[in-house]
Scaffold this motif. Structure first.
Motif, PDB file in Angstrom:
ATOM      1  N   VAL A 203     -67.042  77.897 -15.423  1.00 52.61           N
ATOM      2  CA  VAL A 203     -67.094  78.563 -14.119  1.00 52.61           C
ATOM      3  C   VAL A 203     -68.102  77.832 -13.232  1.00 52.61           C
ATOM      4  CG1 VAL A 203     -67.626  80.720 -12.925  1.00 52.61           C
ATOM      5  CG2 VAL A 203     -66.505  80.768 -15.154  1.00 52.61           C
ATOM      6  N   ILE A 204     -67.620  77.426 -12.010  1.00 50.74           N
ATOM      7  CA  ILE A 204     -68.549  76.714 -11.123  1.00 50.74           C
ATOM      8  C   ILE A 204     -68.840  77.501  -9.854  1.00 50.74           C
ATOM      9  CG2 ILE A 204     -68.134  74.339 -11.914  1.00 50.74           C
ATOM     10  CD1 ILE A 204     -66.038  74.058  -9.734  1.00 50.74           C
ATOM     11  N   GLU A 205     -68.046  78.516  -9.580  1.00 49.72           N
ATOM     12  CA  GLU A 205     -68.282  79.315  -8.377  1.00 49.72           C
ATOM     13  C   GLU A 205     -67.769  80.728  -8.601  1.00 49.72           C
ATOM     14  OE1 GLU A 205     -67.526  78.176  -3.779  1.00 49.72           O
ATOM     15  OE2 GLU A 205     -66.875  76.696  -5.225  1.00 49.72           O
ATOM     16  N   ILE A 206     -68.544  81.719  -8.139  1.00 45.64           N
ATOM     17  CA  ILE A 206     -68.009  83.085  -8.166  1.00 45.64           C
ATOM     18  C   ILE A 206     -68.352  83.751  -6.842  1.00 45.64           C
ATOM     19  CG2 ILE A 206     -68.151  83.386 -10.661  1.00 45.64           C
ATOM     20  CD1 ILE A 206     -70.579  85.125 -10.279  1.00 45.64           C
ATOM     21  N   ASN A 207     -67.545  84.695  -6.400  1.00 42.37           N
ATOM     22  CA  ASN A 207     -67.823  85.335  -5.111  1.00 42.37           C
ATOM     23  C   ASN A 207     -68.593  86.638  -5.300  1.00 42.37           C
ATOM     24  OD1 ASN A 207     -65.857  87.053  -5.961  1.00 42.37           O
ATOM     25  ND2 ASN A 207     -64.690  87.036  -4.065  1.00 42.37           N
ATOM     26  N   GLN A 208     -68.988  87.213  -4.123  1.00 44.86           N
ATOM     27  CA  GLN A 208     -69.834  88.422  -4.157  1.00 44.86           C
ATOM     28  C   GLN A 208     -69.156  89.575  -4.889  1.00 44.86           C
ATOM     29  OE1 GLN A 208     -71.169  89.856  -0.374  1.00 44.86           O
ATOM     30  NE2 GLN A 208     -72.210  87.914   0.070  1.00 44.86           N
ATOM     31  N   ALA A 209     -67.837  89.737  -4.592  1.00 45.25           N
ATOM     32  CA  ALA A 209     -67.118  90.866  -5.200  1.00 45.25           C
ATOM     33  C   ALA A 209     -67.182  90.784  -6.720  1.00 45.25           C
ATOM     34  CB  ALA A 209     -65.673  90.868  -4.724  1.00 45.25           C
ATOM     35  N   LEU A 210     -67.070  89.562  -7.240  1.00 43.09           N
ATOM     36  CA  LEU A 210     -67.106  89.406  -8.695  1.00 43.09           C
ATOM     37  C   LEU A 210     -68.517  89.669  -9.227  1.00 43.09           C
ATOM     38  CD1 LEU A 210     -65.433  88.812 -11.139  1.00 43.09           C
ATOM     39  CD2 LEU A 210     -65.884  86.398 -10.883  1.00 43.09           C
ATOM     40  N   ARG A 211     -69.502  89.195  -8.426  1.00 45.43           N
ATOM     41  CA  ARG A 211     -70.898  89.453  -8.844  1.00 45.43           C
ATOM     42  C   ARG A 211     -71.142  90.961  -8.929  1.00 45.43           C
ATOM     43  NH1 ARG A 211     -72.228  84.494  -6.259  1.00 45.43           N
ATOM     44  NH2 ARG A 211     -72.153  85.376  -4.185  1.00 45.43           N
ATOM     45  N   ARG A 212     -70.494  91.704  -7.980  1.00 45.87           N
ATOM     46  CA  ARG A 212     -70.691  93.156  -7.953  1.00 45.87           C
ATOM     47  C   ARG A 212     -70.071  93.825  -9.182  1.00 45.87           C
ATOM     48  NH1 ARG A 212     -69.954  93.162  -2.397  1.00 45.87           N
ATOM     49  NH2 ARG A 212     -67.726  93.451  -2.654  1.00 45.87           N
ATOM     50  N   ILE A 213     -68.849  93.361  -9.564  1.00 47.55           N
ATOM     51  CA  ILE A 213     -68.163  94.109 -10.641  1.00 47.55           C
ATOM     52  C   ILE A 213     -68.481  93.608 -12.042  1.00 47.55           C
ATOM     53  CG2 ILE A 213     -66.224  94.979  -9.261  1.00 47.55           C
ATOM     54  CD1 ILE A 213     -64.499  92.740 -10.412  1.00 47.55           C
ATOM     55  N   ALA A 214     -68.961  92.380 -12.149  1.00 46.96           N
ATOM     56  CA  ALA A 214     -69.142  91.856 -13.513  1.00 46.96           C
ATOM     57  C   ALA A 214     -70.512  91.213 -13.696  1.00 46.96           C
ATOM     58  CB  ALA A 214     -68.046  90.837 -13.816  1.00 46.96           C
ATOM     59  N   SER A 215     -71.145  91.601 -14.788  1.00 51.33           N
ATOM     60  CA  SER A 215     -72.413  90.955 -15.145  1.00 51.33           C
ATOM     61  C   SER A 215     -72.078  89.561 -15.687  1.00 51.33           C
ATOM     62  CB  SER A 215     -73.116  91.765 -16.219  1.00 51.33           C
ATOM     63  OG  SER A 215     -72.324  91.722 -17.392  1.00 51.33           O
ATOM     64  N   ARG A 216     -73.126  88.737 -15.885  1.00 48.18           N
ATOM     65  CA  ARG A 216     -72.911  87.378 -16.419  1.00 48.18           C
ATOM     66  C   ARG A 216     -72.191  87.426 -17.762  1.00 48.18           C
ATOM     67  NH1 ARG A 216     -75.795  82.754 -15.380  1.00 48.18           N
ATOM     68  NH2 ARG A 216     -76.843  82.732 -13.376  1.00 48.18           N
ATOM     69  N   THR A 217     -72.668  88.346 -18.615  1.00 53.31           N
ATOM     70  CA  THR A 217     -72.084  88.428 -19.962  1.00 53.31           C
ATOM     71  C   THR A 217     -70.631  88.866 -19.883  1.00 53.31           C
ATOM     72  OG1 THR A 217     -74.208  89.412 -20.429  1.00 53.31           O
ATOM     73  CG2 THR A 217     -72.682  89.214 -22.266  1.00 53.31           C
ATOM     74  N   LEU A 218     -70.377  89.849 -18.996  1.00 50.39           N
ATOM     75  CA  LEU A 218     -69.005  90.343 -18.869  1.00 50.39           C
ATOM     76  C   LEU A 218     -68.088  89.223 -18.377  1.00 50.39           C
ATOM     77  CD1 LEU A 218     -66.830  92.506 -18.814  1.00 50.39           C
ATOM     78  CD2 LEU A 218     -67.643  93.219 -16.594  1.00 50.39           C
TER      79      LEU A 218
END
Ligand code: ADP
Length: 545
Positions: A203-218
């Motif tokens: 994974v090289i990029e994630i957006n805000q929505a994903l940051r909101r719903i998923a922790s790093r481990t998830l």
């Protein structure tokens, strides 16, 4: 004195000889004209014009000109000039004896300045070679100039092309900037979680929505990098989801879009979070896939609840229908039971009278068993109809067989209402992946409604047509058409709503349940009126291909 004069005469003679020598040997052509007639000319003059010695003497100078027009014109100009300046020079073309035109330089000097035309000395120099080399130089110069012009034009063109390219690049850069910015804003503010991987799957990029719903481990678990975490992945059917089955892994490996895969993340306790995951490969070197993650835990829970409710309602409706069909049931069971009883009584009588043929006795017992088995089968079927409350069981199913079963099942009611059932069942239909009991419930419901709708129809017209067809598409279509009272426009919008009924003892659940059963099978149930009276209920189901 006599001697002095003689000396001077000698000197003069000597001078004359010298002048004659100079005149004859001059390297320019010299000619004397009187009234434009050549009175004398030197050898060089004759050579320039290609004449032999003395040939030009007393000739009009006109013969040296290329044309009379040139002779007149140049004469006018030259003598006019001489009147004011006493000397005249020009460069012009003249004509040799052989007709050849050549360039020469001409100097004119009148002997008498007041009447320059009368006696004139002409000096000619052949400059044709110089002119030729000048012409060559001019040609070379023009060629050079042409080359320079050509080169300049090419340079200008190249400059223009460069300028255009620079402009286009600038425009493209601006467009790129705008689109990059648009992409960035879209990526960051998109309400669905998005991650982008490189071609190694990292994974090289994630957006805000994903940051909101998923922790790093998830996220690491969801993307297959979290094998060592306490979370585990499961499929929609509850089986464990392997690394190879992950949508992002599949999309990267097979370079295709893997859409709407339901992935469950189990936290070890009973908690499960569900995500709908879509992965699509990116056709840019170094990049891997773009993955969207939508959390569907709530949606799944609601739909589970809905299907539970549906199962319950379906059960209630079945019970209700069975209640309504008590007469049928009594009749269905009554017939084989009384037949069994009759056969058994017959056997008893024969046993008592001790007058019986064993084969007859045997046949009567077989008939009794046969009828008892039929009764048992009816009871079993009814029990299944009434008791089953668990979720659907999808198995390959032949729709025509289910319809035929239901036609037999409704035989009593059909005869009671004087209905003719006209089956038109398609040949060679593919099977369905369906729960037979649920689909039978739908068919039964539609048949029952159709029969009831025809209660006021003239007896000869009580026709129920059931058709199945497969247009070689993905769908199998079943239609149930009756000749009843039809459905009013107002009712059409409501008949599929739960508890809508126009019947006195109706529950208003049948069609609502039918529709939810068909939709749970991935199909559609619709209703409409026939052109010549009555209604048609039509449902589609995906073929099992
Ligand atoms: P119920 O049969 O208990 O009324 P349904 O949900 O099966 O419940 O049907 C709802 C209503 O739809 C019926 O009361 C009737 O008005 C209408 N309906 C259903 N089938 C037909 C039909 N074949 N022809 C006309 N009306 C129908």
């Amino acid at each position: 004195m006599q001697n002095l004069i003689s000396d001077q005469v000698d000197v003069l003679k000597q001078r004359l000889v010298e002048h004659q020598l100079i005149f004859d040997n001059a390297i320019v052509g010299i000619g004397a004209l009187h009234e434009r007639v050549i009175t004398r000319c030197n050898r060089r003059f004759e050579e320039i014009f290609g004449y032999g010695p003395g040939e030009l003497d007393n000739q009009n100078v006109r013969i040296l000109y290329p044309s009379t027009e040139a002779f007149d014109r140049i004469g006018r100009i030259g003598y006019g000039y001489l009147l004011n300046h006493n000397v005249y020079s020009d460069e012009r073309v003249m004509k040799r004896k052989n007709g050849e035109i050549f360039w020469c330089n001409v100097d004119l000097k009148p002997l008498n300045s007041t009447n320059p035309q009368r006696d004139v000395v002409m000096i000619f120099q052949d400059i044709s070679q110089r002119k030729a080399s000048e012409a060559r130089e001019q040609l070379a110069y023009e060629h050079l100039e042409q080359l320079v012009n050509e080169r300049t034009r090419k340079l200008n063109d190249a400059n223009e092309a460069l300028r255009t390219e620079i402009r286009l690049r600038k425009e493209a850069e601006e467009v790129l900037l705008v689109s990059r910015e648009k992409y960035r804003v879209l990526f960051e503010t998109f309400p669905i979680g998005i991650s982008i991987t490189n071609d190694q799957g990292q994974v090289i990029e994630i957006n805000q929505a994903l940051r909101r719903i998923a922790s790093r481990t998830l996220l690491a678990t969801l993307m297959g990098g979290g094998k060592k975490t306490s979370m585990s992945l499961i499929r929609a059917d509850g089986a464990p989801l392997t690394y190879e089955q992950l949508p992002n892994v599949l999309a990267l490996k097979e370079q295709r879009v893997v859409a709407d895969v339901e992935v469950g993340v189990s936290y070890g306790d009973s908690q499960i979070r569900w995500f709908s995951v879509t992965a699509a490969p990116i056709a840019v070197k170094g990049y891997g896939v773009v993955v969207t993650h939508t959390e569907i835990t709530e949606r799944k829970r609601t739909s589970e609840l809905e299907s539970l409710n549906r199962a319950e309602l379906s059960h209630v409706s079945r019970l209700n229908m069975m209640g309504e069909m008590a007469a049928t049931i009594i009749h269905e069971l009554g017939q084989p039971l009384s037949a069994t009883l009759n056969y058994l009584h017959g056997c008893e009588l024969r046993l008592e009278s001790k007058d019986y043929a064993p084969e007859l006795f045997h046949s009567a017992i077989s008939q009794a068993i046969c009828n008892a088995e039929r009764a048992a089968a009816i009871v079993k079927h009814l029990r299944q109809q009434c008791m089953r409350q668990i979720g659907p069981e999808f198995v390959p199913t032949d729709i025509n067989v289910l319809i035929e079963e239901m036609i037999i099942f409704l035989d009593f009611e059909r005869r009671q209402y004087g209905i003719t059932i006209l089956p038109s069942l398609g040949k060679g239909l593919p099977t369905l992946l369906a729960d037979p009991l649920e689909i039978k419930q739908v068919i039964l419901n539609l048949f029952k409604n159709a029969i009831e709708a025809m209660s006021t129809t003239e007896e000869s017209n009580r026709l129920l047509e059931v058709t199945t067809l497969w247009g070689q598409q993905r769908w199998i279509e079943v239609s149930v058409a009756d000749r009843g009272h039809g459905v009013s426009k107002k009712q059409l919008a409501r008949i599929f709503k739960p508890f809508f009924t126009t019947k006195q003892s109706g529950l208003g659940l049948g069609l609502a349940i039918c529709r939810s059963i068909i939709e749970a099978h991935g199909g559609r149930l619709t209703a409409g009126n026939n052109l010549h009276g009555g209604a048609t209920f039509r449902f589609t189901l995906p073929a099992n291909r």
